[in-house]
Design a protein around this motif. Structure first.
Motif, PDB file in Angstrom:
ATOM      1  N   PHE A   1       0.818  -1.222   0.000  1.00  0.00           N
ATOM      2  CA  PHE A   1       0.000   0.000   0.000  1.00  0.00           C
ATOM      3  C   PHE A   1       0.853   1.274   0.000  1.00  0.00           C
ATOM      4  O   PHE A   1       0.383   2.335  -0.363  1.00  0.00           O
ATOM      5  CB  PHE A   1      -0.954   0.011   1.202  1.00  0.00           C
TER       6      PHE A   1
ATOM      7  N   TYR B   1      -9.034   4.785  -6.666  1.00  0.00           N
ATOM      8  CA  TYR B   1     -10.097   4.826  -5.654  1.00  0.00           C
ATOM      9  C   TYR B   1     -10.141   3.529  -4.844  1.00  0.00           C
ATOM     10  O   TYR B   1     -10.243   3.561  -3.631  1.00  0.00           O
ATOM     11  CB  TYR B   1     -11.461   5.027  -6.327  1.00  0.00           C
TER      12      TYR B   1
ATOM     13  N   GLU C   1     -12.663   3.911  10.631  1.00  0.00           N
ATOM     14  CA  GLU C   1     -12.430   3.310   9.317  1.00  0.00           C
ATOM     15  C   GLU C   1     -10.928   3.155   9.077  1.00  0.00           C
ATOM     16  O   GLU C   1     -10.185   4.139   9.135  1.00  0.00           O
ATOM     17  CB  GLU C   1     -13.028   4.207   8.228  1.00  0.00           C
ATOM     18  N   PHE C   2     -10.515   1.942   8.781  1.00  0.00           N
ATOM     19  CA  PHE C   2      -9.130   1.673   8.399  1.00  0.00           C
ATOM     20  C   PHE C   2      -9.083   1.560   6.877  1.00  0.00           C
ATOM     21  O   PHE C   2      -9.626   0.616   6.304  1.00  0.00           O
ATOM     22  CB  PHE C   2      -8.646   0.370   9.062  1.00  0.00           C
ATOM     23  N   GLY C   3      -8.464   2.546   6.200  1.00  0.00           N
ATOM     24  CA  GLY C   3      -8.388   2.547   4.732  1.00  0.00           C
ATOM     25  C   GLY C   3      -9.483   3.414   4.137  1.00  0.00           C
ATOM     26  O   GLY C   3     -10.571   2.939   3.814  1.00  0.00           O
ATOM     27  N   THR C   4      -9.197   4.701   3.964  1.00  0.00           N
ATOM     28  CA  THR C   4     -10.218   5.665   3.520  1.00  0.00           C
ATOM     29  C   THR C   4     -10.146   5.964   2.037  1.00  0.00           C
ATOM     30  O   THR C   4     -11.165   6.253   1.408  1.00  0.00           O
ATOM     31  CB  THR C   4     -10.070   6.972   4.346  1.00  0.00           C
TER      32      THR C   4
ATOM     33  N   VAL D   1     -14.994   7.443  -0.340  1.00  0.00           N
ATOM     34  CA  VAL D   1     -16.348   7.069  -0.794  1.00  0.00           C
ATOM     35  C   VAL D   1     -17.097   6.390   0.357  1.00  0.00           C
ATOM     36  O   VAL D   1     -18.220   6.790   0.711  1.00  0.00           O
ATOM     37  CB  VAL D   1     -16.287   6.174  -2.047  1.00  0.00           C
TER      38      VAL D   1
ATOM     39  N   GLU E   1      -5.914   7.166   6.257  1.00  0.00           N
ATOM     40  CA  GLU E   1      -5.384   6.943   4.904  1.00  0.00           C
ATOM     41  C   GLU E   1      -3.889   7.246   4.888  1.00  0.00           C
ATOM     42  O   GLU E   1      -3.466   8.304   5.326  1.00  0.00           O
ATOM     43  CB  GLU E   1      -6.133   7.821   3.890  1.00  0.00           C
TER      44      GLU E   1
ATOM     45  N   GLY F   1      -1.622   9.051   7.328  1.00  0.00           N
ATOM     46  CA  GLY F   1      -0.472   8.282   7.801  1.00  0.00           C
ATOM     47  C   GLY F   1      -0.848   6.817   7.938  1.00  0.00           C
ATOM     48  O   GLY F   1      -1.954   6.411   7.560  1.00  0.00           O
TER      49      GLY F   1
ATOM     50  N   GLY G   1      -2.261   3.704   9.454  1.00  0.00           N
ATOM     51  CA  GLY G   1      -3.312   3.471  10.448  1.00  0.00           C
ATOM     52  C   GLY G   1      -2.809   2.783  11.709  1.00  0.00           C
ATOM     53  O   GLY G   1      -3.391   2.945  12.784  1.00  0.00           O
TER      54      GLY G   1
HETATM   55  C1  SAM Z   1      -9.586  -0.416  -0.695  1.00  0.00           C
HETATM   56  S1  SAM Z   1      -8.964   1.203  -0.486  1.00  0.00           S
HETATM   57  C2  SAM Z   1     -10.142   1.947   0.585  1.00  0.00           C
HETATM   58  C3  SAM Z   1     -11.397   2.350  -0.129  1.00  0.00           C
HETATM   59  C4  SAM Z   1     -12.331   3.185   0.708  1.00  0.00           C
HETATM   60  N1  SAM Z   1     -12.686   2.525   1.945  1.00  0.00           N
HETATM   61  C5  SAM Z   1     -13.578   3.469  -0.092  1.00  0.00           C
HETATM   62  O1  SAM Z   1     -14.466   2.597  -0.130  1.00  0.00           O
HETATM   63  O2  SAM Z   1     -13.662   4.541  -0.705  1.00  0.00           O
HETATM   64  C6  SAM Z   1      -7.633   0.931   0.617  1.00  0.00           C
HETATM   65  C7  SAM Z   1      -6.907   2.197   1.032  1.00  0.00           C
HETATM   66  O3  SAM Z   1      -6.280   1.913   2.276  1.00  0.00           O
HETATM   67  C8  SAM Z   1      -5.045   2.578   2.309  1.00  0.00           C
HETATM   68  N2  SAM Z   1      -4.206   1.845   3.271  1.00  0.00           N
HETATM   69  C9  SAM Z   1      -3.752   0.581   3.168  1.00  0.00           C
HETATM   70  N3  SAM Z   1      -3.030   0.252   4.250  1.00  0.00           N
HETATM   71  C10 SAM Z   1      -3.037   1.347   5.054  1.00  0.00           C
HETATM   72  C11 SAM Z   1      -2.450   1.638   6.309  1.00  0.00           C
HETATM   73  N4  SAM Z   1      -1.665   0.758   6.952  1.00  0.00           N
HETATM   74  N5  SAM Z   1      -2.689   2.842   6.863  1.00  0.00           N
HETATM   75  C12 SAM Z   1      -3.457   3.760   6.213  1.00  0.00           C
HETATM   76  N6  SAM Z   1      -4.005   3.541   5.009  1.00  0.00           N
HETATM   77  C13 SAM Z   1      -3.804   2.352   4.438  1.00  0.00           C
HETATM   78  C14 SAM Z   1      -4.529   2.533   0.884  1.00  0.00           C
HETATM   79  O4  SAM Z   1      -3.617   3.575   0.636  1.00  0.00           O
HETATM   80  C15 SAM Z   1      -5.812   2.662   0.084  1.00  0.00           C
HETATM   81  O5  SAM Z   1      -6.047   3.998  -0.301  1.00  0.00           O
END
Ligand code: SAM
Length: 221
Positions: free
Chosen positions: A45, A55, A80-83, A87, A107, A134, A136
């Motif tokens: 990631f 996205y 929420e982990f992963g923003t 969306v 994110e 940063g 998560g």
């Molecule tokens: C599947 S996307 C998330 C989509 C979002 N939830 C949506 O539905 O719009 C995963 C996101 O998580 C972020 N990500 C992955 N690992 C992460 C971490 N350890 N800390 C923060 N963000 C992380 C990635 O950069 C990526 O943008």
């Protein structure tokens, strides 16, 4: 009953972002998949083009589901982990607005976190969400209020680490929703931890339009 999700301003931004995601995905996925055998979800990631630029967002059905769960739980503290571009956060913040609550998103990529904040602002939902920029594993350590709903959608191999880090803050009856559960091994890691042998979680896997979502009720036995 008021439904923030259906307010014209909110609905328009959600529709705009789904459309932008669809257009971006159409050109990017084929291009990237042709270059490497590693699926998008297994790429790093921090460095992968997909995670930096795309996205990778949930679809409208998943959004409606998240909103419904958050409203049903009357969730006030949503994490929420992963923003990404936010969306899913738009759906969760709509529920938070009705529950007098707040979403804390996370994110890794700063420009994505900023675009998520801009989207929330455009939808008039900024007061109901904060996006931490940063990793998560570090930023979500600032959470200390009881969590009602935890949505896991960042790096799949970190679901268990994030859950274990936040477990002490889950209120009994909290819900943990993990997207892309079909990308996770069944007999180890996250799914094993929350699975049928757990005394602390009651978990079900739900089939969606594409793939599986894991939904766990925190029992705190
Ligand atoms: C599947 S996307 C998330 C989509 C979002 N939830 C949506 O539905 O719009 C995963 C996101 O998580 C972020 N990500 C992955 N690992 C992460 C971490 N350890 N800390 C923060 N963000 C992380 C990635 O950069 C990526 O943008």
């Amino acid at each position: 009953m008021e439904c923030v999700l259906k307010q014209p301003k909110v609905a328009a931004i959600i529709q705009r972002e789904h459309q932008a995601a669809r257009l971006a995905r159409a050109s990017f996925t084929a291009q990237m998949n042709a270059q490497t055998d590693v699926p998008v979800y297994n790429r790093d990631f921090r460095t992968s083009e997909a995670h930096k630029t795309q996205y990778l967002s949930i679809g409208p059905r998943m959004g409606a589901y998240l909103y419904t769960i958050a409203r049903t739980l009357n969730a006030r503290n949503i994490v929420e982990f992963g923003t990404s571009f936010g969306v899913s956060t738009l759906y969760l913040a709509s529920a938070a607005a009705e529950n007098d609550g707040k979403v804390t998103g996370s994110e890794y990529h700063a420009h994505k976190a900023q675009k998520a904040r801009d989207n929330l602002q455009d939808a008039g939902l900024s007061s109901y969400a904060e996006i931490l920029s940063g990793d998560g594993r570090e930023t979500l350590q600032s959470i200390n209020a009881p969590i009602d709903l935890l949505f896991l959608d960042g790096s799949k191999d970190l679901y268990l680490d994030i859950l274990m880090m936040l477990e002490k803050h889950l209120r009994p009856g909290a819900m943990i929703i993990a997207d892309n559960a079909d990308h996770l091994p069944v007999d180890e890691g996250f799914l094993q931890y929350v699975g049928k042998d757990s005394d602390h979680y009651l978990t079900t896997l739900i089939g969606f339009h594409k793939g599986l979502v894991s939904q766990s009720l925190y029992l705190n036995n």
